[in-house]
Design an enzyme around this catalytic site. Sequence first.
Site, mmCIF file in Angstrom:
data_model
loop_
_atom_site.group_PDB
_atom_site.id
_atom_site.type_symbol
_atom_site.label_atom_id
_atom_site.label_comp_id
_atom_site.label_asym_id
_atom_site.label_seq_id
_atom_site.Cartn_x
_atom_site.Cartn_y
_atom_site.Cartn_z
ATOM 1 N N LEU A 82 16.750 -8.894 -2.153
ATOM 2 C CA LEU A 82 18.111 -8.452 -2.435
ATOM 3 C C LEU A 82 19.057 -8.846 -1.302
ATOM 4 O O LEU A 82 18.739 -8.675 -0.130
ATOM 5 C CB LEU A 82 18.129 -6.928 -2.620
ATOM 6 C CG LEU A 82 17.231 -6.383 -3.748
ATOM 7 C CD1 LEU A 82 17.326 -4.861 -3.800
ATOM 8 C CD2 LEU A 82 17.613 -6.989 -5.092
ATOM 9 N N CYS A 121 19.547 7.549 12.682
ATOM 10 C CA CYS A 121 19.109 6.727 11.571
ATOM 11 C C CYS A 121 17.892 5.907 12.013
ATOM 12 O O CYS A 121 17.471 5.978 13.168
ATOM 13 C CB CYS A 121 20.241 5.811 11.090
ATOM 14 S SG CYS A 121 20.550 4.376 12.152
ATOM 15 N N ASN A 179 8.327 -5.714 6.811
ATOM 16 C CA ASN A 179 9.197 -6.731 7.375
ATOM 17 C C ASN A 179 10.386 -6.039 8.051
ATOM 18 O O ASN A 179 11.112 -5.277 7.407
ATOM 19 C CB ASN A 179 9.587 -7.619 6.185
ATOM 20 C CG ASN A 179 10.751 -8.517 6.430
ATOM 21 O OD1 ASN A 179 11.716 -8.182 7.108
ATOM 22 N ND2 ASN A 179 10.663 -9.680 5.838
ATOM 23 N N CYS A 187 2.741 -5.985 13.276
ATOM 24 C CA CYS A 187 1.373 -6.380 13.629
ATOM 25 C C CYS A 187 0.758 -7.074 12.434
ATOM 26 O O CYS A 187 -0.371 -6.780 12.054
ATOM 27 C CB CYS A 187 0.541 -5.147 13.974
ATOM 28 S SG CYS A 187 1.248 -4.112 15.230
ATOM 29 N N ASP A 213 10.258 -5.707 -5.259
ATOM 30 C CA ASP A 213 9.316 -6.519 -4.487
ATOM 31 C C ASP A 213 9.331 -7.910 -5.109
ATOM 32 O O ASP A 213 9.368 -8.033 -6.332
ATOM 33 C CB ASP A 213 7.900 -5.932 -4.552
ATOM 34 C CG ASP A 213 7.024 -6.411 -3.399
ATOM 35 O OD1 ASP A 213 6.426 -5.565 -2.712
ATOM 36 O OD2 ASP A 213 6.935 -7.635 -3.183
ATOM 37 N N GLY A 217 0.806 -1.223 0.000
ATOM 38 C CA GLY A 217 0.000 0.000 0.000
ATOM 39 C C GLY A 217 0.836 1.267 0.000
ATOM 40 O O GLY A 217 0.517 2.234 -0.700
ATOM 41 N N CYS A 267 23.963 2.732 18.663
ATOM 42 C CA CYS A 267 23.465 2.248 17.363
ATOM 43 C C CYS A 267 24.594 1.634 16.526
ATOM 44 O O CYS A 267 25.618 2.272 16.289
ATOM 45 C CB CYS A 267 22.821 3.409 16.588
ATOM 46 S SG CYS A 267 22.337 2.925 14.904
ATOM 47 N N CYS A 286 18.409 3.795 15.077
ATOM 48 C CA CYS A 286 18.414 4.524 16.360
ATOM 49 C C CYS A 286 16.993 4.559 16.939
ATOM 50 O O CYS A 286 16.800 4.563 18.151
ATOM 51 C CB CYS A 286 18.863 5.962 16.164
ATOM 52 S SG CYS A 286 20.553 6.187 15.636
HETATM 53 ZN ZN LIG Z 1 21.624 4.975 14.066
#
Ligand SMILES: [Zn+2]
Length: 243
Positions: free
Chosen positions: A104, A166, A125, A181, A56, A35, A238, A169
């Site tokens: 990929l 990013c 995902n 969900c 995809d 979507g 991170c 983080c």
């Molecule tokens: Zn980060």
Amino acid sequence: MTTSRYARHEVLPEIGQEGQERIGKGRVLIVGLGGLGCSAAQYLAGSGVGTLILNDFDRVDETNLSRQILYDSRDVGELKVDAARKRLNLMNPDIRISCLSERLSPATLLSHIEAVSIVLDGTDNFATRLAVNHAAVKARVPLVTGAAVRFEGQLSVFLNTGTGPCYRCLYCDEDEWLGNCQGTGVVAPVPGVIGTLMAMEALKLLLGLDSALHNRLHLWDGKRGEWRDVALKTDPECLDCQA
Ligand SMILES: [Zn+2]
């Protein structure tokens, strides 16, 4: 190329012919054609983004049709990238569209992201999202990311200029992720709203326009009709920002 196609862009002082040429030189990778990706791709194609790379590996299913607006009943069973390319080419034959219909590998993902101006992530995902983030941070390519579930949506733009924050983080933990969900349902317009805004942010990046969404999280409660904005900080732990 006709000029009249983009006349309503070119008349705007923020875009003009020069800005439209910048959009035309843009290369955008869209990971995930559900979507969010369908909605974003439609406006990027219509706006004349010169090269769209669609990734995809899924096929169109009947349960997608309520919200994945590039497909119709005739496309059920077809690869999403092929059905999407067909529809987008009809909308705008002047742009180049290439399709990647496989999952990929990290190395391939990085090489594709290194070759684009912007990457859009509309996947459902978490592992893929972390992989896209890792490659975008490494390549220093801006990441526009969205999610939609139930009545809720969210949206962020990570500039990835080398200082953070990013996407990782924001979500070191999968349990905190809104999209975690699967099977809980989503109201059809929610990914449409968020995907449209992802396209908007991508166009602004191509035009060099600033945005209040850069390195911030935008949350939409579609049931109440309310937006909320959260500032994001670089996580000193991170793994991607430290790399
Ligand atoms: Zn980060």
